[in-house]
Design a protein around this motif. Structure first.
Motif, PDB file in Angstrom:
ATOM      1  N   PHE A   1      31.557  56.599  48.561  1.00  0.00           N
ATOM      2  CA  PHE A   1      30.989  56.521  47.220  1.00  0.00           C
ATOM      3  C   PHE A   1      31.784  57.375  46.239  1.00  0.00           C
ATOM      4  N   ASN A   2      32.107  58.600  46.611  1.00  0.00           N
ATOM      5  CA  ASN A   2      32.827  59.492  45.696  1.00  0.00           C
ATOM      6  C   ASN A   2      34.175  58.915  45.290  1.00  0.00           C
ATOM      7  N   GLN A   3      34.848  58.233  46.215  1.00  0.00           N
ATOM      8  CA  GLN A   3      36.141  57.637  45.883  1.00  0.00           C
ATOM      9  C   GLN A   3      35.971  56.304  45.145  1.00  0.00           C
ATOM     10  N   PHE A   4      34.912  55.588  45.447  1.00  0.00           N
ATOM     11  CA  PHE A   4      34.608  54.345  44.733  1.00  0.00           C
ATOM     12  C   PHE A   4      34.318  54.616  43.267  1.00  0.00           C
ATOM     13  N   ILE A   5      33.500  55.630  42.988  1.00  0.00           N
ATOM     14  CA  ILE A   5      33.038  55.871  41.626  1.00  0.00           C
ATOM     15  C   ILE A   5      34.150  56.418  40.733  1.00  0.00           C
ATOM     16  N   GLU A   6      35.267  56.845  41.313  1.00  0.00           N
ATOM     17  CA  GLU A   6      36.414  57.280  40.498  1.00  0.00           C
ATOM     18  C   GLU A   6      36.941  56.118  39.661  1.00  0.00           C
ATOM     19  N   GLN A   7      36.852  54.917  40.192  1.00  0.00           N
ATOM     20  CA  GLN A   7      37.306  53.708  39.505  1.00  0.00           C
ATOM     21  C   GLN A   7      36.468  52.537  40.015  1.00  0.00           C
ATOM     22  N   PRO A   8      35.213  52.504  39.626  1.00  0.00           N
ATOM     23  CA  PRO A   8      34.295  51.521  40.217  1.00  0.00           C
ATOM     24  C   PRO A   8      34.614  50.096  39.803  1.00  0.00           C
TER      25      PRO A   8
ATOM     26  N   GLU B   1      22.153  64.991  53.560  1.00  0.00           N
ATOM     27  CA  GLU B   1      23.556  65.371  53.445  1.00  0.00           C
ATOM     28  C   GLU B   1      24.327  64.411  52.540  1.00  0.00           C
ATOM     29  N   PHE B   2      23.995  63.119  52.606  1.00  0.00           N
ATOM     30  CA  PHE B   2      24.674  62.129  51.766  1.00  0.00           C
ATOM     31  C   PHE B   2      24.494  62.478  50.294  1.00  0.00           C
ATOM     32  N   ASN B   3      23.271  62.767  49.899  1.00  0.00           N
ATOM     33  CA  ASN B   3      22.993  63.065  48.501  1.00  0.00           C
ATOM     34  C   ASN B   3      23.615  64.380  48.060  1.00  0.00           C
ATOM     35  N   GLN B   4      23.683  65.337  48.968  1.00  0.00           N
ATOM     36  CA  GLN B   4      24.350  66.596  48.641  1.00  0.00           C
ATOM     37  C   GLN B   4      25.834  66.374  48.395  1.00  0.00           C
ATOM     38  N   MET B   5      26.457  65.561  49.242  1.00  0.00           N
ATOM     39  CA  MET B   5      27.900  65.338  49.131  1.00  0.00           C
ATOM     40  C   MET B   5      28.260  64.435  47.952  1.00  0.00           C
ATOM     41  N   THR B   6      27.326  63.616  47.495  1.00  0.00           N
ATOM     42  CA  THR B   6      27.575  62.787  46.313  1.00  0.00           C
ATOM     43  C   THR B   6      27.057  63.456  45.047  1.00  0.00           C
ATOM     44  N   HIS B   7      26.544  64.675  45.186  1.00  0.00           N
ATOM     45  CA  HIS B   7      26.048  65.461  44.050  1.00  0.00           C
ATOM     46  C   HIS B   7      24.978  64.695  43.269  1.00  0.00           C
ATOM     47  N   ASN B   8      24.178  63.949  44.013  1.00  0.00           N
ATOM     48  CA  ASN B   8      23.067  63.177  43.446  1.00  0.00           C
ATOM     49  C   ASN B   8      23.528  62.185  42.371  1.00  0.00           C
ATOM     50  N   LYS B   9      24.757  61.673  42.503  1.00  0.00           N
ATOM     51  CA  LYS B   9      25.293  60.725  41.528  1.00  0.00           C
ATOM     52  C   LYS B   9      25.311  59.285  42.053  1.00  0.00           C
ATOM     53  N   ALA B  10      24.724  59.069  43.245  1.00  0.00           N
ATOM     54  CA  ALA B  10      24.739  57.732  43.842  1.00  0.00           C
ATOM     55  C   ALA B  10      23.569  56.885  43.368  1.00  0.00           C
TER      56      ALA B  10
ATOM     57  N   PHE C   1      13.655  47.908  51.831  1.00  0.00           N
ATOM     58  CA  PHE C   1      14.820  48.152  50.997  1.00  0.00           C
ATOM     59  C   PHE C   1      14.531  49.277  50.008  1.00  0.00           C
ATOM     60  N   TYR C   2      15.514  50.140  49.839  1.00  0.00           N
ATOM     61  CA  TYR C   2      15.394  51.299  48.956  1.00  0.00           C
ATOM     62  C   TYR C   2      16.531  51.301  47.946  1.00  0.00           C
ATOM     63  N   GLN C   3      16.288  52.010  46.844  1.00  0.00           N
ATOM     64  CA  GLN C   3      17.353  52.305  45.892  1.00  0.00           C
ATOM     65  C   GLN C   3      17.365  53.804  45.645  1.00  0.00           C
ATOM     66  N   VAL C   4      18.563  54.377  45.571  1.00  0.00           N
ATOM     67  CA  VAL C   4      18.701  55.812  45.341  1.00  0.00           C
ATOM     68  C   VAL C   4      18.360  56.115  43.889  1.00  0.00           C
ATOM     69  N   ASP C   5      17.542  57.159  43.678  1.00  0.00           N
ATOM     70  CA  ASP C   5      17.159  57.509  42.312  1.00  0.00           C
ATOM     71  C   ASP C   5      18.083  58.586  41.743  1.00  0.00           C
ATOM     72  N   ASP C   6      17.815  58.996  40.502  1.00  0.00           N
ATOM     73  CA  ASP C   6      18.728  59.907  39.817  1.00  0.00           C
ATOM     74  C   ASP C   6      18.584  61.356  40.248  1.00  0.00           C
ATOM     75  N   LYS C   7      17.702  61.624  41.195  1.00  0.00           N
ATOM     76  CA  LYS C   7      17.559  62.968  41.736  1.00  0.00           C
ATOM     77  C   LYS C   7      18.046  63.044  43.179  1.00  0.00           C
ATOM     78  N   GLY C   8      18.658  61.972  43.655  1.00  0.00           N
ATOM     79  CA  GLY C   8      19.135  61.954  45.030  1.00  0.00           C
ATOM     80  C   GLY C   8      18.072  61.524  46.018  1.00  0.00           C
ATOM     81  N   GLY C   9      16.897  61.163  45.513  1.00  0.00           N
ATOM     82  CA  GLY C   9      15.834  60.665  46.378  1.00  0.00           C
ATOM     83  C   GLY C   9      15.935  59.155  46.526  1.00  0.00           C
ATOM     84  N   LYS C  10      14.839  58.533  46.933  1.00  0.00           N
ATOM     85  CA  LYS C  10      14.836  57.091  47.134  1.00  0.00           C
ATOM     86  C   LYS C  10      13.471  56.538  46.788  1.00  0.00           C
TER      87      LYS C  10
END
Length: 451
Positions: free
Chosen positions: A288-295, A310-319, A417-426
């Motif tokens: 995700f981090n490399q994708f969002i550089e040039q989505p 851990e996923f949300n921590q590593m994406t800084h809640n930007k996913a 099915f889930y979607q990630v929210d703007d706080k890193g939750g779901k």
């Protein structure tokens, strides 16, 4: 000493009323498939229903937790299931212990570390746990990449509740179901993982909630059985649904630290959707981090990983906007799931999939003890678990006798099915009868929905 069958009528009445109350608290509106299914199943057990009896003798037994406790990102799941199981046991123990046929049972735990899921580490851990004194159940999120350890559990006649690798479990057990009387999977058949995403995307397209430049998809699988099975199934399902598969790749599980080669291919073909079934949180976060550089103008589906903190921590809640799904996961909109999650978070911090599944594993085991099954009679315990038909935070659990997998579907365990929210939750976006919020077009997509 009174046996459980000698309980006073008042105690029986109390137990029935507690069970009925639990069913009402956990249930959904009477018109939903989930409510209909719950009515057919035994009500979800509660601490009160499992510990209300007149027995005074006390015995102590152990539960083993077989998991990759020292395997980097996978350790999060290992710790979640262990912490959740101990949380459930602490509550039962504090109430006097689980009511059994002739005693109350205090539950304790032992860990079996499968490290990086290496075969030698798995074998060592299984042998140690199965030979431990007074250990009568083993639970696992997943222990190996192929689930070969279920053969060892069957040989040792050890009750085993596993929550991962359903396709591997089915492949082994379906050849000889009678040879695995103590092994049961709380995860259903992976059919839903392979079939349910394309029609959901088509539904959102037709409703104007999703817009893509073209009905094209790029699929990246991993070389473990879980990732490979889902990727292969989704390729077939997308093609049957009229989507064009514009690229497929298979990558080593847990090994990719740089996705730029794959992303270069993706940026060349510009798919309407990207599916990644390599499910380790560190690898998916890096993707995700490399994708969002040039989505690209693509919907992004990542298998399982976003549920792990851990996923949300590593994406800084930007996913925000990433979607994923789970089979056998807790239904977050249920009151009992909310209660377990709140207790877990208060004690251990945010948890993932197994922070509820581990708690419920203990309750399923305790329910069989409360039905009068002797924990030391492993074959009887395996038989009891296999015959359960009970409401749980994940939906209705009943097992297919041909595969020993939990049954799948809206009347049993739905594909959530889930979607990630703007706080890193779901939050749940599908199925509608348990949804918490509607699907939202991800912020990086430039093609806009009509509504």
């Amino acid at each position: 000493m009174k046996k459980s069958s000698d309980h006073l009528p008042a105690a029986k009445a109390l137990r029935r009323s507690l069970l009925m109350g639990a069913a009402l608290l956990a249930g959904f509106a009477a018109t939903t498939p989930a409510a209909s299914a719950a009515e057919k199943a035994e009500p979800a057990p509660t601490v009160a229903s499992l510990t209300t009896c007149t027995a005074t003798a006390v015995k102590t037994i152990k539960i083993g937790v077989l998991a990759p406790f020292s395997a980097g990102g996978m350790a999060a799941d290992a710790n979640d299931i262990y912490n959740a199981a101990t949380l459930a046991a602490d509550e039962l123990n504090a109430a006097g212990g689980v009511c059994g046929k002739d005693a109350r049972y205090i539950l304790t735990f032992d860990k079996g570390d499968t490290e990086g899921q290496r075969s030698d580490a798995v074998i060592t851990a299984v042998r140690r746990l199965t030979s431990a004194s007074d250990l009568h159940l083993i639970i696992a999120p997943y222990a190996s990449t192929s689930n070969f350890e279920i053969n060892l559990m069957a040989k040792a006649k050890m009750p085993y509740i596993i929550s991962g690798g359903a396709e591997a479990t089915k492949g082994i057990i379906s050849k000889n179901p009678a040879g695995f009387p103590t092994v049961w999977s709380r995860v259903p058949d992976y059919g839903g993982y392979s079939t349910d995403l394309p029609p959901l995307l088509d539904k959102y397209l037709s409703e104007g909630k999703l817009a893509v430049p073209a009905k094209t998809v790029y699929i990246i699988g991993s070389d473990d059985p879980y990732g490979t099975t889902i990727a292969t199934g989704l390729k077939d399902s997308f093609e049957k649904a009229g989507w064009k598969v514009v690229g497929t790749e298979t990558v080593p599980f847990q090994s990719v630290t740089d996705w730029r080669t794959q992303l270069a291919h993706i940026r060349d073909v510009k798919p309407g959707a990207i599916v990644v079934t390599e499910w380790s949180p560190a690898s998916d976060a890096t993707f995700f981090n490399q994708f969002i550089e040039q989505p690209t103008d693509s919907l992004l589906f990542l298998q399982y990983a976003p549920v792990i903190p851990e996923f949300n921590q590593m994406t800084h809640n930007k996913a925000t906007g990433v979607i994923f799904n789970m089979l056998g996961g807790a239904i977050d909109s249920r009151p009992d799931t909310k209660d377990i999650t709140a207790k877990y978070t208060a004690k251990f911090g945010p948890g993932g999939y197994f922070s509820v599944a581990g708690y419920n594993d203990v309750h399923l085991y305790a329910l069989c003890i409360a039905k009068g099954t002797d924990p030391a009679d492993h074959l009887a315990m395996g038989d009891c678990i296999g015959k359960l038909d009970v409401d749980t935070p994940s939906g209705r659990i009943a097992f297919d006798p041909k595969t020993h997998l939990a049954k799948q579907g809206d009347d049993y365990m739905p594909t959530i099915f889930y979607q990630v929210d703007d706080k890193g939750g779901k939050y749940i976006i599908s199925p509608d009868f348990v949804a918490q919020s509607p699907f939202k077009q991800p912020y990086w997509m430039t093609t806009k929905p009509k509504t």
